[in-house]
Enzyme design. Structure first.
Site, short mmCIF file in Angstrom:
data_model
loop_
_atom_site.label_atom_id
_atom_site.label_comp_id
_atom_site.label_asym_id
_atom_site.label_seq_id
_atom_site.Cartn_x
_atom_site.Cartn_y
_atom_site.Cartn_z
N ASP A 114 7.36 12.05 -3.80
CA ASP A 114 6.59 12.04 -2.56
C ASP A 114 7.29 12.88 -1.48
O ASP A 114 8.50 13.13 -1.56
CB ASP A 114 6.45 10.61 -2.02
CG ASP A 114 5.59 9.75 -2.96
OD1 ASP A 114 4.86 10.32 -3.78
OD2 ASP A 114 5.69 8.52 -2.85
N1 URA Z 1 7.51 6.18 -6.56
C1 URA Z 1 7.10 6.42 -5.29
O1 URA Z 1 6.49 5.57 -4.65
N2 URA Z 1 7.41 7.63 -4.76
C2 URA Z 1 8.10 8.58 -5.41
O2 URA Z 1 8.36 9.64 -4.86
C3 URA Z 1 8.51 8.32 -6.73
C4 URA Z 1 8.21 7.11 -7.30
#
Ligand code: URA
Length: 247
Positions: A114
């Protein structure tokens, strides 16, 4: 990532812009060399890294490329974005010398993070390798360090190991391991990568994720020498060793 394999006659017909039937006599005349051997079979399988020469001219010469990047916060896990810096934009000056624009355009991300997550991101032009990494059959574990707003307790361990039902996708998550490192910090081991998976799993406890950092993918750890935003190419033993689950 679609399959990158094709038959030699199909490949050459596309390259030369002539009918497939016209390729057979060209092969019979020994004018095509694949990976150093004169080709003699129209059905020979050609993949994106086959080295192909026709009448002494190089037709295809792609090198497989594998890069590890330490993703900082505020960067998009995409190859192009109109508003934000992407992980591809971050590829170092040191890598600039190694990649021409054409090669850079062929890179894709093997496992996104993310916008505000940090840590290990892999980029490659090798679709077969990235498919193997994400294949459930290979059970590649991704390890994350997660810092939370509220304290953790044993209930989390049980809930993560049992799997959680995600209404939107209509699936139950695979069993995941959670280790409590300190009151507000855990390590989470996932074998899949659902949308915002970790945040949604902690969301079940109304516990907000403050920091999410990927430490490793399979047997490959983020290189501690790489500061945020920096990248380096993988060594060959890392490319193959990532699948080494110790089983
Ligand atoms: N889970 C999440 O919520 N975000 C990420 O970036 C990776 C795994």
């Amino acid at each position: 990532m679609k399959s990158q394999r094709t038959r030699l006659d199909r490949f050459m017909s596309r390259q030369l812009g002539i009918k497939r039937q016209a390729i057979r006599p060209i092969i019979a005349q020994g004018r095509i060399v694949v990976d150093g051997e004169v080709a003699c079979d129209v059905q020979q399988s050609i993949h994106q890294f086959s080295h192909v020469i026709f009448d002494q001219q190089v037709i295809q010469n792609n090198r497989p490329r594998y890069v590890m990047l330490h993703k900082p916060r505020g960067v998009v896990s995409a190859t192009k974005d109109n508003h934000h810096k992407t992980v591809v934009d971050l590829l170092d000056d040191s890598l600039d010398d190694l990649f021409d624009n054409n090669e850079r355009d062929k890179l894709h991300i093997a496992g996104r993070l993310d916008f505000n997550s940090t840590g290990l991101i892999l980029l490659t032009n090798d679709g077969r390798w990235s498919r193997q990494l994400s294949s459930p059959r290979n059970n590649i574990v991704k390890r994350y360090r997660v810092e939370l707003e509220k304290p953790l307790d044993e209930r989390y361990i049980f809930a993560f190991s049992k799997g959680m039902y995600f209404d939107y996708e209509g699936i139950t998550t695979q069993p995941a391991q959670l280790e409590i490192i300190s009151s507000h910090v855990s390590e989470v081991y996932l074998t899949e990568g659902r949308y915002h998976q970790i945040k949604r799993m902690f969301g079940r406890f109304q516990n907000e994720v403050l920091e999410l950092h990927r430490l490793s993918i399979g047997a490959l750890n983020l290189d501690p020498q790489l500061s945020p935003g920096k990248s380096r190419e993988l060594q060959q033993r890392e490319v193959t060793g990532i699948f080494d689950t110790g089983k």
